[in-house]
Design a protein around this motif. Structure first.
Motif, PDB file in Angstrom:
ATOM      1  N   PRO A 112       0.806  -1.063  -0.037  1.00  0.00           N
ATOM      2  CA  PRO A 112      -0.021   0.028   0.006  1.00  0.00           C
ATOM      3  C   PRO A 112       1.069   1.233   0.143  1.00  0.00           C
ATOM      4  O   PRO A 112       0.633   2.092  -0.713  1.00  0.00           O
TER       5      PRO A 112
ATOM      6  N   PHE B 217       2.127   2.568  -3.538  1.00  0.00           N
ATOM      7  CA  PHE B 217       1.280   2.908  -4.324  1.00  0.00           C
ATOM      8  C   PHE B 217       0.886   4.348  -3.863  1.00  0.00           C
ATOM      9  O   PHE B 217       0.630   5.135  -4.558  1.00  0.00           O
ATOM     10  N   LEU B 218       0.307   4.109  -2.635  1.00  0.00           N
ATOM     11  CA  LEU B 218      -0.324   5.530  -1.739  1.00  0.00           C
ATOM     12  C   LEU B 218       0.723   6.281  -1.692  1.00  0.00           C
ATOM     13  O   LEU B 218       0.386   7.620  -1.507  1.00  0.00           O
ATOM     14  N   GLY B 219       1.881   5.894  -1.464  1.00  0.00           N
ATOM     15  CA  GLY B 219       2.911   7.059  -1.298  1.00  0.00           C
ATOM     16  C   GLY B 219       3.550   7.748  -2.463  1.00  0.00           C
ATOM     17  O   GLY B 219       4.310   8.565  -2.128  1.00  0.00           O
ATOM     18  N   GLY B 220       2.820   7.322  -3.507  1.00  0.00           N
ATOM     19  CA  GLY B 220       3.309   8.220  -4.601  1.00  0.00           C
ATOM     20  C   GLY B 220       4.334   7.826  -5.438  1.00  0.00           C
ATOM     21  O   GLY B 220       5.114   8.632  -6.198  1.00  0.00           O
TER      22      GLY B 220
ATOM     23  N   VAL C 202      -0.221  11.109  -6.235  1.00  0.00           N
ATOM     24  CA  VAL C 202      -1.629  10.691  -5.717  1.00  0.00           C
ATOM     25  C   VAL C 202      -2.504  11.927  -4.992  1.00  0.00           C
ATOM     26  O   VAL C 202      -3.324  11.825  -4.218  1.00  0.00           O
TER      27      VAL C 202
ATOM     28  N   ALA D 217      -6.037  11.688  -5.605  1.00  0.00           N
ATOM     29  CA  ALA D 217      -6.470  10.509  -5.207  1.00  0.00           C
ATOM     30  C   ALA D 217      -7.966  10.756  -4.352  1.00  0.00           C
ATOM     31  O   ALA D 217      -8.270  12.002  -3.781  1.00  0.00           O
TER      32      ALA D 217
ATOM     33  N   LEU E 293      -9.093   8.389   0.909  1.00  0.00           N
ATOM     34  CA  LEU E 293      -7.654   7.806   1.148  1.00  0.00           C
ATOM     35  C   LEU E 293      -6.813   8.972   1.577  1.00  0.00           C
ATOM     36  O   LEU E 293      -5.568   8.429   2.115  1.00  0.00           O
ATOM     37  N   GLN E 294      -7.043  10.254   1.299  1.00  0.00           N
ATOM     38  CA  GLN E 294      -6.108  11.451   1.480  1.00  0.00           C
ATOM     39  C   GLN E 294      -5.504  11.291   3.241  1.00  0.00           C
ATOM     40  O   GLN E 294      -4.394  11.267   3.152  1.00  0.00           O
TER      41      GLN E 294
ATOM     42  N   ILE F 117      -4.988   8.519   4.921  1.00  0.00           N
ATOM     43  CA  ILE F 117      -4.069   7.555   4.823  1.00  0.00           C
ATOM     44  C   ILE F 117      -2.533   8.182   4.219  1.00  0.00           C
ATOM     45  O   ILE F 117      -1.612   7.808   4.710  1.00  0.00           O
ATOM     46  N   ILE F 118      -3.066   8.740   3.022  1.00  0.00           N
ATOM     47  CA  ILE F 118      -1.683   9.060   2.233  1.00  0.00           C
ATOM     48  C   ILE F 118      -0.831  10.168   3.073  1.00  0.00           C
ATOM     49  O   ILE F 118       0.338   9.975   3.140  1.00  0.00           O
TER      50      ILE F 118
ATOM     51  N   TYR G  78       5.257   8.965   1.694  1.00  0.00           N
ATOM     52  CA  TYR G  78       4.711  10.315   0.722  1.00  0.00           C
ATOM     53  C   TYR G  78       5.506  11.214   0.883  1.00  0.00           C
ATOM     54  O   TYR G  78       5.800  11.807  -0.128  1.00  0.00           O
TER      55      TYR G  78
END
Lengths: 322, 360
Positions: free
Chosen positions: B288, B291-294, B299, B302, B306-307, B309-310, B316
């Motif tokens: 995760p 991908f979510l960390g950019g 992101v 996004a 999700l923001q 979490i990101i 990130y």
């Protein structure tokens, strides 16, 4: 089989010899269960001291507390007069340890492993020489996972000796070894004792305890239930021989007890373990008893009493059963 | 004392160096990703960003801005009305659309003008490049205003010189991912050592656990810097990626990023006992975050759920700091927040580790 020279009676450390390891009132609990219950004993310099007991008796935990790996919940341990809890590093500089299952860094070669361990001590022996002492010099560039069981034990021993310790702790050193490797290790241990080192080993092999050790502490369920030379422990049974056999149906314990020479009898299912002060009369009487009563006698073994019998006598359980 | 530490670090480094699995997972993955994206989306420097510009202000200033944009060689400018341009964007004919609303130039002078920007969210990579382009434009406008209140002139060099390619976006992301994989692994290492009985054997020697762990950290830090240098070297050689920022600052960012991941790895080691569980946990954390960390795509657009979490994920902030320094050539002040968040993660993790970590 048992060479008289190796019997415990010829301990080089007399009663006046210096106490090098002093254990008092050791207690250890794991999840509310007491695994070491108030254990005390002392070991003399240049003694080969055995701790004999089945799996789960608390032998390893006791040893770990003396080695400084685990902290006791109460009690004290002194090694060469130093308190293990308070002066752990100092104690660990003069002891050597061989754990039950030694796995080492798979990425390092044998030689690199020894060199690494050597760097942890102010004084150390030459790693190459140690490897050749344990007959592993041709494996110097191999990795631990490429070794056989016996070779791994020898490596672990070399590691235990890297700092030239005065006290050596061996946990089940020959457990997974074949008889020949076992004898090799016994020879090494005897040689180390001749150099003046003190050796403490745990075992559930009765031969090892009887042949190798000067004194034996019998341990069961977290407690020391006997401590003496194996000769003394065995003689306390008051038996010259042990007759181990199976007697079918109609035989009774009371009958067997009445046979000439019998001092005591243990009986479970159809198995009888008969201790006798005079083997020949008892054996003859046993055979005629069996034929007269129409009892079938099978699995007959006659042996000199051993620590196996001592353990059985003390706990009602067999040492080997685990 | 010092020589002992050197021996410890050297031994730990030898151990790490010989762990091929670790190197393949971290460096190998980063290199392969970079090659795939680099070749797939082209290192082609002649791709122009298609920008739709809507001038609702219609003043001298705004016209000048449009004119300047049309001069930029890496941009292809389309002008038109808002609805037309936005439709063109939806049709995939634009990479981004910027709108200068009415009153824009008046507010510029006062300070606090707003530029509306529309991106193509379905194409994350070109959308990301376009975003960077617009950010650059905005920065140029802002920096020019700071110095001369007269006509706005865009920094031609600033816009043209930067090759706004997907590879430029991906490279810092790959660095961040590499640092994460390579350094979280310290947790797996300690769990494995514990399970194998190695730490127990070491506990019987005068070696203090803290010394061994420090040596591990130093060795992994050194290895991280080396791997980053390799990856960057490859990116520069094969795709002509440029590092616009200060190399010293980049080294600092890489180091702090590594330490952050190392600290989190130690937290994992504090809570997980079995190495089988450790592998699952590691994947659960890495994937995760990757991908979510950019690391692979931008992101910032996004979905809002999700923001939160990101914005908690250390990767990130690491990726952002890396992009800022490598791509924007930013200085200390821009990446301060990123560094502070990472430091906060380090402190919080070490507190947890201090309370719960067990060597045996």
């Amino acid at each position: 089989m048992i060479s008289p020279k190796h019997l415990a009676g010829t301990t080089t450390a007399g009663p006046a010899a210096e106490v090098i390891v002093d254990v008092r009132g050791l207690v250890k609990n794991y999840s509310h269960k007491m695994v070491v219950k108030n254990v005390s004993f002392s070991i003399r310099r240049a003694e080969i001291f055995g701790v004999l007991g089945p799996n789960g008796a608390g032998k390893t935990t006791t040893l770990e507390m003396i080695e400084g790996i685990r902290k006791p919940d109460s009690g004290t341990v002194l090694v060469a007069g130093l308190d293990v809890c308070r002066q752990k590093s100092t104690v660990q500089r003069i002891i050597g340890v061989q754990l039950q299952a030694t796995t080492l860094f798979p990425e390092l070669t044998l030689l690199e492993t020894l060199q690494f361990f050597a760097s942890l001590y102010p004084r150390s022996l030459d790693p190459r020489k140690l490897l050749s002492d344990v007959a592993l010099e041709e494996k110097a560039r191999s990795h631990p996972q490429d070794l056989s069981g016996g070779q791994r034990q020898r490596l672990a021993l070399a590691l235990a000796l890297i700092n030239d310790p005065s006290v050596l702790f061996l946990d089940e050193p020959t457990a997974a070894l074949d008889p020949q490797s076992r004898r090799m290790l016994w020879d090494i241990v005897l040689r180390l004792r001749e150099q003046g080192k003190t050796i403490i080993l745990t075992t559930h092999n009765m031969d090892e305890a009887q042949i190798l050790c000067d004194r034996v502490a019998v341990m069961d369920d977290g407690q020391i239930i006997a401590l003496d030379t194996s000769a003394s422990l065995i003689s306390q049974l008051g038996a010259q021989a042990t007759i181990d056999c199976r007697l079918s149906g109609q035989a009774t314990k009371s009958d067997v007890l009445e046979l000439p020479g019998v001092t005591s009898v243990r009986h479970a299912n159809e198995r009888y373990i008969i201790y006798t002060g005079s083997m020949q009369p008892t054996l003859v009487a046993l055979l005629s008893y069996a034929s007269s009563k129409g009892v079938t006698l099978t699995d007959l073994q006659v042996r000199t009493p051993s620590l196996e019998d001592v353990f059985l006598e003390l706990t009602g359980r067999e040492l080997r059963a685990e | 004392m010092m020589s002992k530490m050197i021996v410890l670090v050297r031994t730990n480094f030898s151990i790490l160096r010989r762990q091929r699995g670790l190197l393949i997972a971290s460096l190998g993955l980063a290199i392969v990703s970079m090659l795939v994206f680099g070749f797939l989306f082209g290192g082609n420097t002649t791709n122009k960003t298609r920008l739709g510009v809507v001038d609702q202000d219609a003043t001298t200033v705004s016209t000048q801005i449009v004119h300047q944009l049309q001069q930029a060689s890496s941009l292809q400018i389309f002008t038109g009305r808002s609805d037309e341009e936005q439709q063109a964007l939806k049709n995939g004919q634009r990479d981004a659309v910027i709108i200068m609303p009415a009153g824009f130039s008046q507010q510029l002078v006062k300070g606090g003008a707003h530029l509306h920007v529309y991106y193509d969210q379905n194409n994350p990579l070109t959308g990301a490049s376009a975003q960077l382009t617009v950010k650059t434009i905005v920065e140029s406008i802002n920096s020019k205003l700071a110095h001369q209140p007269g006509p706005v002139a865009l920094e031609q060099q600033a816009v043209a010189a930067k090759d706004l390619r997907p590879i430029d976006f991906i490279t810092p992301g790959m660095l961040g991912m590499l640092l994460m994989w390579a350094n979280l692994a310290i947790g797996i290492q300690l769990i494995t050592w514990r399970e194998m009985g190695i730490t127990k054997r070491l506990a019987a020697t005068p070696l203090k656990p803290i010394s061994m762990m420090s040596a591990q950290v130093v060795a992994r830090l050194a290895l991280s810097l080396l791997q980053c240098a390799l990856l960057l070297g490859l990116a520069i050689w094969m795709f002509h990626v440029q590092i616009y920022g200060n190399l010293g600052l980049l080294t600092l960012v890489v180091s702090i990023g590594s330490l952050t991941m190392l600290a989190i790895g130690l937290v994992i080691a504090s809570f997980v006992k079995k190495s089988a569980a450790a592998d699952s946990i590691r994947l659960l954390v890495n994937l995760p975050m990757m991908f979510l960390g950019g690391s692979y795509f931008d992101v910032s657009n996004a979905p809002s759920f999700l923001q939160p979490i990101i914005h908690v994920m250390p990767l990130y902030y690491l990726n952002d700091a890396l992009r800022q320094v490598i791509y924007y050539g930013s200085g200390w002040s821009t990446i301060q927040t990123d560094l502070l968040v990472m430091l906060a993660w380090i402190v919080a993790s070490m507190l947890v580790v201090w309370r719960t970590f067990r060597w045996l």
